[in-house]
Design an enzyme around this catalytic site. Structure first.
Site, PDB file in Angstrom:
ATOM      1  N   ASN A 192      -0.564  10.938  -3.815  1.00 48.98           N
ATOM      2  CA  ASN A 192      -0.190   9.854  -2.791  1.00 48.98           C
ATOM      3  C   ASN A 192       0.888   9.019  -3.430  1.00 48.98           C
ATOM      4  O   ASN A 192       0.967   7.758  -3.266  1.00 48.98           O
ATOM      5  CB  ASN A 192      -1.330   9.258  -2.547  1.00 48.98           C
ATOM      6  CG  ASN A 192      -2.508  10.046  -1.927  1.00 48.98           C
ATOM      7  OD1 ASN A 192      -2.178  10.710  -0.971  1.00 48.98           O
ATOM      8  ND2 ASN A 192      -3.877   9.905  -2.595  1.00 48.98           N
ATOM      9  N   ARG A 193       1.597   9.386  -4.242  1.00 47.03           N
ATOM     10  CA  ARG A 193       2.778   8.660  -4.977  1.00 47.03           C
ATOM     11  C   ARG A 193       2.235   7.304  -5.886  1.00 47.03           C
ATOM     12  O   ARG A 193       3.051   6.540  -6.006  1.00 47.03           O
ATOM     13  CB  ARG A 193       4.074   8.300  -3.947  1.00 47.03           C
ATOM     14  CG  ARG A 193       4.351   9.359  -3.211  1.00 47.03           C
ATOM     15  CD  ARG A 193       5.484   9.003  -2.250  1.00 47.03           C
ATOM     16  NE  ARG A 193       6.148   9.903  -1.453  1.00 47.03           N
ATOM     17  CZ  ARG A 193       7.310  10.816  -1.867  1.00 47.03           C
ATOM     18  NH1 ARG A 193       7.694  10.606  -3.229  1.00 47.03           N
ATOM     19  NH2 ARG A 193       7.742  11.796  -1.251  1.00 47.03           N
TER      20      ARG A 193
END
Length: 215
Positions: A192-193
Site C-alpha cells: 500500500n505504498r
C-alpha cells in the site's frame, strides 16, 4: 551471511518481508549488509548507481556509474577526468548517489562532498581491470563528440599497438572519486505504498543522527 527469512513472489518478481533499517543501525555497516544481500540475490550489476551532479549554472545532471569500493570513508567510482561529470564535480564538489534494487524492494540514497582519490589508489584499482577496459580508458575521449564508431575503433587499435607486450598504465586523465557521506537514507518497500524510510545524518562530532520519515 545467513539468509533473511523472506518469501519470493514470482508474480511480482520481488522479495517480500525483508527487514527495513532501524534508527539504531550504523549506516555504513547496514549498507554493507544490504549490498551483500543484493549481490547474493543474483541481481545484474548490483553495484550500478545513479550519480547526480550539478553544473555551475545549477542544472542537475544524472547518469549510471559503478560503485567500486566503499568503507567508513565513503563510496568510490572511477571516470575520465575530462568527462562532463568530472568537470561538474570540479566546479561543484558535491554529489548524490542512488542505488535501487527492485527485486528486493530496496533503495539507498547517499549525499555528500566529493574528493579525488590519491593517484596510487587509482593505479591500484586500474591494475585490476580487464586489459580491454584499460585500453578503452585510453581510447575514449569521454563526453566529446564522436564523428563515427570507426574513429573510436581506430583509437583502440592505436593504443593496443602502443601497449603491445606491456602493462597498460593508468592514463593521467583517469581516476577515482570518493563521495563522503553526510546523509544516507534507506528505503524498504511495503504494501500500500506505506514504505519504511530511515535517514541518517552525520553530526558535527562525526557520529550519526537517525530519524524515521513518512513514506
Amino acid at each position: 551471511m545467513p539468509q533473511e527469512a523472506t518469501e519470493y513472489d514470482a508474480a511480482s518478481q520481488v522479495y517480500a518481508d525483508l527487514p527495513g533499517a532501524r534508527v539504531d543501525d550504523e549506516p555504513i555497516s547496514l549498507f554493507g549488509k544490504w549490498f551483500s544481500r543484493a549481490s547474493e540475490a543474483g541481481l545484474y550489476l548490483p553495484e550500478a548507481m545513479t550519480l547526480a551532479t550539478c553544473t555551475p549554472e545549477g542544472k542537475p545532471k544524472a547518469r549510471i556509474v559503478l560503485l567500486k569500493r566503499f568503507d567508513a570513508r565513503g563510496f568510490v567510482f572511477f571516470t575520465n577526468f575530462a568527462s562532463h561529470k568530472a568537470a561538474e564535480l570540479a566546479a561543484q564538489p558535491h554529489a548524490a548517489l542512488l542505488l535501487h534494487w527492485k527485486t528486493l524492494q530496496r533503495q539507498v540514497r547517499i549525499e555528500g562532498p566529493v574528493e579525488k582519490l590519491a593517484e596510487e589508489d587509482s593505479v591500484t584499482y586500474f591494475r585490476t581491470r580487464p586489459r580491454g577496459s584499460c585500453i578503452g580508458a585510453w581510447a575514449s575521449l569521454q563526453s566529446q563528440p564522436l564523428s563515427s564508431r570507426h574513429k573510436l575503433e581506430r583509437r583502440v587499435a592505436r593504443f593496443e599497438k602502443d601497449f603491445m607486450g606491456k602493462e597498460v598504465p593508468l592514463p593521467p586523465f583517469w581516476g577515482g572519486f570518493l563521495v563522503v557521506p553526510e546523509r544516507m537514507e534507506f528505503w524498504q518497500g511495503r504494501e500500500n505504498r506505506l514504505h519504511e524510510r530511515v535517514a541518517f545524518t552525520r553530526t558535527i562530532e562525526g557520529t550519526w543522527a537517525a530519524e524515521l520519515l513518512y513514506p
